[in-house]
Write an enzyme that holds these catalytic residues in place. Structure first.
Site, PDB file in Angstrom:
ATOM      1  N   CYS A  28      46.799  61.393  50.842  1.00  0.00           N
ATOM      2  CA  CYS A  28      48.144  62.161  50.559  1.00  0.00           C
ATOM      3  C   CYS A  28      47.985  63.000  49.425  1.00  0.00           C
ATOM      4  CB  CYS A  28      49.012  61.029  50.316  1.00  0.00           C
ATOM      5  SG  CYS A  28      50.941  61.951  50.263  1.00  0.00           S
TER       6      CYS A  28
ATOM      7  N   THR B 115      36.241  55.416  42.031  1.00  0.00           N
ATOM      8  CA  THR B 115      35.892  56.788  42.197  1.00  0.00           C
ATOM      9  C   THR B 115      34.873  57.097  41.213  1.00  0.00           C
ATOM     10  OG1 THR B 115      37.942  57.522  42.991  1.00  0.00           O
ATOM     11  CG2 THR B 115      36.813  58.988  41.698  1.00  0.00           C
TER      12      THR B 115
ATOM     13  N   THR C  42      34.670  54.277  24.764  1.00  0.00           N
ATOM     14  CA  THR C  42      35.185  52.603  24.328  1.00  0.00           C
ATOM     15  C   THR C  42      35.702  52.106  25.510  1.00  0.00           C
ATOM     16  OG1 THR C  42      35.703  53.712  22.130  1.00  0.00           O
ATOM     17  CG2 THR C  42      36.954  51.644  22.728  1.00  0.00           C
TER      18      THR C  42
ATOM     19  N   HIS D  44      42.258  47.594  40.618  1.00  0.00           N
ATOM     20  CA  HIS D  44      43.527  47.272  41.173  1.00  0.00           C
ATOM     21  C   HIS D  44      43.813  47.124  42.801  1.00  0.00           C
ATOM     22  CE1 HIS D  44      44.035  51.385  43.605  1.00  0.00           C
ATOM     23  NE2 HIS D  44      42.938  51.395  42.865  1.00  0.00           N
TER      24      HIS D  44
ATOM     25  N   SER E 255      37.073  48.380  42.333  1.00  0.00           N
ATOM     26  CA  SER E 255      38.160  48.963  41.412  1.00  0.00           C
ATOM     27  C   SER E 255      39.155  47.749  41.190  1.00  0.00           C
ATOM     28  CB  SER E 255      38.942  49.822  42.331  1.00  0.00           C
ATOM     29  OG  SER E 255      38.374  51.272  41.778  1.00  0.00           O
TER      30      SER E 255
ATOM     31  N   GLN F 190      37.266  47.842  49.027  1.00  0.00           N
ATOM     32  CA  GLN F 190      38.147  47.446  49.870  1.00  0.00           C
ATOM     33  C   GLN F 190      37.639  45.761  50.238  1.00  0.00           C
ATOM     34  OE1 GLN F 190      41.082  47.559  51.032  1.00  0.00           O
ATOM     35  NE2 GLN F 190      41.469  49.665  50.195  1.00  0.00           N
TER      36      GLN F 190
ATOM     37  N   ASN G   3      38.614  51.292  54.247  1.00  0.00           N
ATOM     38  CA  ASN G   3      39.728  51.371  53.788  1.00  0.00           C
ATOM     39  C   ASN G   3      40.878  51.627  54.521  1.00  0.00           C
ATOM     40  OD1 ASN G   3      38.538  53.870  53.252  1.00  0.00           O
ATOM     41  ND2 ASN G   3      40.733  54.511  52.531  1.00  0.00           N
TER      42      ASN G   3
END
Length: 381
Positions: free
Chosen positions: A326, A72, A237, A201, A199, A179, A151
């Site tokens: 969602c 993002t 940082t 994650h 990203s 993705q 995605n």
């Protein structure tokens, strides 16, 4: 019964070695990378070593990797700062109707400020025609932002063709590759990509960390204002433990591993479709099954409400999703499926996304397929 997690497109479990290295870094390398004392220098060396690992995965220069908080922030930085810094050259931007909200809502924000955005449509298979990109380009177009892989339906977009097209145009080329990075070989310089968002994650790394690739050939002001971290390109940082976890996740994504995943996920998909076919379940695949990310399978089950199906499966310990946003527990209609079929098509409320990843095996997928068929038959009784 062991739960089955099949929502890896939303987020992935952290790999055990990622957790180990993050724990070690938090315990042993706690210095601020910007500090000049021994603790700071040690942290800075770690940071730069990881930057080299990530740069190597894209075959780019380490200097071209900017650590941040994830996709993002990367999307916002690429789009907003390109727009602001180049508005004297033009105020026209191009994207697609099936982008992630991190791109679409950023474009909406810029429209409120007077920028003009062209949202390119896709066909009913989710394909973007390169001719549409070519026709949309204008002299005042300053940015083209097209995702690498969708995605929700998994479609791969024509990134190489867009890069070729933009060789003859001064517009900056950004791609949200969140993705796709975990499964596709992406070489920004070969593809003509100027900015690329990632990203951690989504690749079995930690949440809240990622990076932005910035081609040295373009300039991009810092999105955040404050300290002079990341060579004055991203204040704040650095999250060294998170970056270390991301670096380990990237190191695990070898070409052999990606190829192995492709084969395994194709097998998983075939197991599911075979089970559905044998049970005569009425379904269709959303998107282009011949040109998509291997880990995503989006299906419409005709006559079966997706929210009801998800609830039943959740009660059986199985996690899949509609693939849509969602908000506060309310599932919104999928803008991606609306772009494919129109707002009133039954697919909007009858489609689910199944996405594979770490921890899934053949036995799990076979069990899921059996339960999926049982659940659909129960709902349709």
């Amino acid at each position: 019964m062991e739960p089955i997690y099949l929502d890896h497109a939303a987020t992935t479990p952290a790999h055990p070695t990622v957790i180990e290295i993050m724990t070690s870094e938090m315990a042993n390398t706690f210095g601020n990378p910007s500090s000049i004392h021994t603790f700071g220098r040690q942290a800075h060396r770690k940071l730069e070593d990881i930057r080299q690992v990530i740069a190597a995965s894209l075959e780019v220069k380490p200097h071209e990797i900017i650590f941040n908080s994830g996709g993002t922030e990367g999307d916002n930085t690429a789009i907003i700062e390109t727009a602001f810094s180049k508005k004297d050259q033009g105020m026209h931007l191009i994207t697609t109707a099936i982008e992630h909200p991190a791109v679409l809502k950023t474009m909406n924000y810029l429209e409120e400020l007077g920028f003009e955005v062209t949202y390119l449509p896709v066909d009913e298979n989710g394909k973007l025609a390169i001719e549409m990109v070519k026709d949309a380009l204008r002299e005042d177009t300053i940015l083209v932002s097209v995702m690498y892989g969708n995605n929700e339906i998994g479609n791969l977009l024509p990134i190489k063709e867009i890069g070729e097209l933009l060789k003859e145009h001064p517009a900056v080329f950004h791609t949200d590759a969140v993705q796709a990075y975990g499964s596709e070989k992406i070489l920004p310089h070969e593809l003509g990509i100027d900015l690329l968002s990632i990203s951690a994650h989504k690749i079995n790394g930690p949440k809240g960390v990622g990076f932005l690739f910035k081609n040295d050939a373009i300039s991009l002001p810092s999105f955040l204002h404050g300290g002079e971290q990341e060579e004055k390109r991203r204040a704040g940082t650095e999250n060294l433990a998170g970056i270390a976890g991301m670096g380990k996740a990237v190191a695990l994504l070898t070409e052999d591993e990606k190829e192995h995943r492709h084969g395994k996920y194709a097998e998983f998909e075939q197991i599911i479709l075979t089970e559905l076919n044998q049970a005569n379940i009425d379904y269709r695949i959303n998107g282009d099954p011949k040109n998509k990310l291997a880990h995503i399978l989006n299906l419409q089950f005709l006559g079966v409400a997706s929210d009801l199906l998800l609830m039943h499966l959740d009660l059986r310990g199985i996690a899949i999703s509609t693939g849509s946003a969602c908000t506060a527990g309310t599932v919104e209609p999928s803008h991606v499926l609306e772009a494919l079929y129109g707002k009133d098509d039954p697919a909007i409320k009858e489609s689910v996304r199944i996405s594979f990843g770490l921890g899934n095996d053949t036995e799990q997928i076979q069990r899921f397929s059996t339960i999926l068929v049982e659940t659909i038959e129960k709902i349709k009784q």
